[in-house]
Write an enzyme that holds these catalytic residues in place. Structure first.
Site, PDB file in Angstrom:
ATOM      1  N   GLY A 216     -17.196 -22.808 -28.618  1.00 51.22           N
ATOM      2  CA  GLY A 216     -16.192 -21.583 -28.715  1.00 51.22           C
ATOM      3  C   GLY A 216     -16.007 -21.172 -30.263  1.00 51.22           C
ATOM      4  O   GLY A 216     -17.024 -21.204 -30.822  1.00 51.22           O
ATOM      5  N   SER A 217     -15.027 -20.788 -30.672  1.00 46.97           N
ATOM      6  CA  SER A 217     -14.795 -20.205 -31.735  1.00 46.97           C
ATOM      7  C   SER A 217     -15.092 -20.980 -33.033  1.00 46.97           C
ATOM      8  O   SER A 217     -14.866 -20.659 -34.168  1.00 46.97           O
ATOM      9  CB  SER A 217     -13.183 -19.815 -31.810  1.00 46.97           C
ATOM     10  OG  SER A 217     -13.073 -18.427 -31.018  1.00 46.97           O
ATOM     11  N   THR A 218     -14.931 -22.437 -32.701  1.00 50.99           N
ATOM     12  CA  THR A 218     -15.406 -23.214 -33.916  1.00 50.99           C
ATOM     13  C   THR A 218     -17.024 -22.713 -34.657  1.00 50.99           C
ATOM     14  O   THR A 218     -16.952 -23.123 -35.805  1.00 50.99           O
ATOM     15  CB  THR A 218     -15.306 -24.624 -33.630  1.00 50.99           C
ATOM     16  OG1 THR A 218     -16.417 -24.850 -32.681  1.00 50.99           O
ATOM     17  CG2 THR A 218     -13.962 -25.171 -33.335  1.00 50.99           C
ATOM     18  N   PHE A 219     -17.638 -22.259 -33.580  1.00 55.76           N
ATOM     19  CA  PHE A 219     -18.986 -21.846 -34.080  1.00 55.76           C
ATOM     20  C   PHE A 219     -18.654 -20.828 -34.951  1.00 55.76           C
ATOM     21  O   PHE A 219     -19.840 -20.231 -35.480  1.00 55.76           O
ATOM     22  CB  PHE A 219     -19.847 -21.452 -32.885  1.00 55.76           C
ATOM     23  CG  PHE A 219     -21.188 -21.294 -33.097  1.00 55.76           C
ATOM     24  CD1 PHE A 219     -22.225 -22.250 -33.436  1.00 55.76           C
ATOM     25  CD2 PHE A 219     -21.865 -19.940 -33.199  1.00 55.76           C
ATOM     26  CE1 PHE A 219     -23.656 -22.021 -33.695  1.00 55.76           C
ATOM     27  CE2 PHE A 219     -23.183 -19.774 -33.535  1.00 55.76           C
ATOM     28  CZ  PHE A 219     -23.883 -20.964 -33.768  1.00 55.76           C
ATOM     29  N   LYS A 220     -17.729 -19.956 -35.087  1.00 52.57           N
ATOM     30  CA  LYS A 220     -17.492 -18.840 -35.875  1.00 52.57           C
ATOM     31  C   LYS A 220     -17.762 -19.192 -37.513  1.00 52.57           C
ATOM     32  O   LYS A 220     -18.162 -18.272 -38.254  1.00 52.57           O
ATOM     33  CB  LYS A 220     -16.338 -17.977 -35.775  1.00 52.57           C
ATOM     34  CG  LYS A 220     -15.856 -17.259 -34.148  1.00 52.57           C
ATOM     35  CD  LYS A 220     -14.619 -16.781 -34.223  1.00 52.57           C
ATOM     36  CE  LYS A 220     -14.769 -16.158 -32.620  1.00 52.57           C
ATOM     37  NZ  LYS A 220     -13.337 -16.018 -32.332  1.00 52.57           N
TER      38      LYS A 220
END
Length: 483
Positions: A216-220
């Site tokens: 999810g957004s941790t990959f941002k």
């Protein structure tokens, strides 16, 4: 008369050579496989007849062999077995071994080449052989904080010391009690193994290292790193941030969490990370391109199938050759992007360590039975994930996430925390996974942590990484900094 004698002699010579060859083949070539065969009872009696070395946390044995009155001689005993099960694994007469019990088996049994002189000394002195002690890098306080934070929820927590790669905590839930598998009652051990293997959440398999999830957004963090490393972006660069992003080559769209906007359009890269703006990062991913995203992910450790700690770790992955819509999804940690909690802790640890990614490890040192140190793990740099300048910008952006963004639940009074939330969709029928990764203190990092709560845990479909996972990370950070 000589001819028949020569023939008999030749046959006898051939038979003798065949016998010697067969014996040599069995004793030298096949010996390792025969010794490792679980059906070889002699191997079991030999291993259990000597004291297997302990697994140690901060000077206290969490796994040790105790003398028992049965043909095996010793039985494995675990203290706080469920708490440490993701690290120790189990050691069983009928089910083999797992995790550190398996990866460090040669040291624990005393068969390692590192212990050659210890074995020689035992032979000379007539002392009964003992295995070596395996001392771990774990902090008991951090381990307990992680376990208590997860509670009855399924998930995992990994904490790393950024400057060295030392693993300070590694918890997977549901866990299991290795004592139930260590029993010498073969039928009972087999029954427990079968029950655990069929149990919801597969307790025998560590969620921290052996399962991958959409991050999810941790990959941002990876997407932002790729943009900054390109030299074409900085924290103040503005990005388009529509309420809905129309994807090329398809009628599909990407929206933001809750279906709203991101506060402004356009939005700076720093603010896009702070509020976790999907549409801005999806467009950024397409602009940067899948090759740059993949290269950046690999520099953080993705797609490395060789990593061990020394236990095996499954490779996190970034998809090969995604098209533009798939790249947009990948940039926000969806589509086929998959990561272990260990991997996301490594991302934060590399940023915290000025861009240098250290090899994670859980064995600090190995001591022979006479307490002499036979091996010591030295910190090793795996890669330069990002430049120091990029790491500094990412740190400031992550501090913004915790100070006034989606990760405020990770705030700690008097400590500046740098973090990133994630809420990862899995299917329309299941609640999203809740993620949080962080490090602290931001100006002098001592710990990097990643928390995963499967399908939102007790919050279910209402879960977000900031609401569910961030408080667990905060507790682990406090435990490390307070130790």
């Amino acid at each position: 008369m000589n001819t028949p004698l020569r023939r008999v002699a030749t046959v006898m010579l051939v038979m003798f050579l065949a016998l010697m060859g067969s014996a040599t083949w069995v004793q030298y070539v096949q010996a390792p496989d025969l010794n490792a065969d679980s059906r070889n009872v002699r191997t079991l009696y030999r291993e259990y007849g000597n004291a297997r070395g302990p697994i140690v946390v901060a000077g206290e044995a969490i796994a040790q062999s105790v003398k028992v009155d049965d043909p095996f001689g010793y039985q494995r005993q675990y203290t706080d077995g469920e708490l440490y099960s993701a690290v120790t694994g189990f050691y069983s007469i009928v089910n083999g071994s797992s995790q550190l019990e398996h990866a460090a088996n040669d040291q624990l049994t005393g068969r390692s080449d590192q212990l050659f002189f210890s074995r020689l000394r035992d032979i000379i002195t007539g002392r009964k052989p003992e295995g070596a002690a395996v001392e771990t890098t774990l902090l008991a306080a951090a381990q307990r904080a992680a376990r208590e934070g997860l509670g009855d929820q399924h998930g995992a927590v990994v904490a790393i010391e950024p400057s060295t790669g030392r693993i300070l905590a590694m918890v997977s839930t549901p866990g299991f009690d290795p004592n139930a598998l260590a029993t010498h009652d073969s039928a009972a051990a087999s029954a427990v193994y079968a029950e655990l293997a069929a149990a919801d959440g597969n307790p025998l398999r560590s969620n921290a290292t052996l399962e991958t999830y959409p991050p999810g957004s941790t990959f941002k963090l990876v997407t932002a790193a790729a943009a900054l490393e390109s030299g074409e972006y900085d924290a103040s660069t503005t990005l388009p941030a529509p309420v809905t992003l129309d994807l090329p080559q398809t009628t599909a769209t990407i929206g933001n969490f809750g279906g709203g906007g991101c506060g402004s359009n356009p939005i700076t890269l720093a603010d896009a990370l702070r509020v976790s703006c999907n549409t801005a990062f999806a467009q950024l991913g397409m602009d940067v391109g899948d090759d740059a995203l993949r290269e950046q992910a690999e520099r953080f450790g993705f797609d490395d199938a060789s990593l061990t700690i020394p236990m095996r770790v499954v490779a996190s992955r970034f998809p090969q050759d995604p098209n533009a819509p798939q790249t947009a999804q990948s940039a926000i940690g969806q589509f086929d992007v998959a990561a272990t909690p260990l991997q996301m802790a490594m991302v934060s640890a590399a940023i915290a360590n000025d861009g240098k990614l250290m090899r994670p490890y859980v064995v600090d040192r190995v001591r022979a039975a006479n307490l002499s140190v036979v091996s010591q793990t030295e910190p090793e740099q795996l890669s330069t994930a990002v430049s120091p300048g990029t790491a500094a910008q990412l740190t400031d952006m992550m501090v913004g996430v915790v100070e006034s963004g989606s990760g405020t639940a990770a705030k700690i009074s008097g400590v500046q925390v740098a973090g990133k939330t994630g809420t990862a969709q899995t299917s329309s029928e299941a609640a999203p996974h809740a993620w949080f990764t962080a490090f602290a203190p931001a100006d002098d990092p001592q710990v990097a942590v990643a928390v995963l709560v499967e399908h939102g845990g007790s919050a279910g479909s209402e879960a977000t990484g900031g609401r569910v996972a961030a408080p667990i990370a905060r507790a682990v950070i406090q435990a490390v900094l307070g130790s």
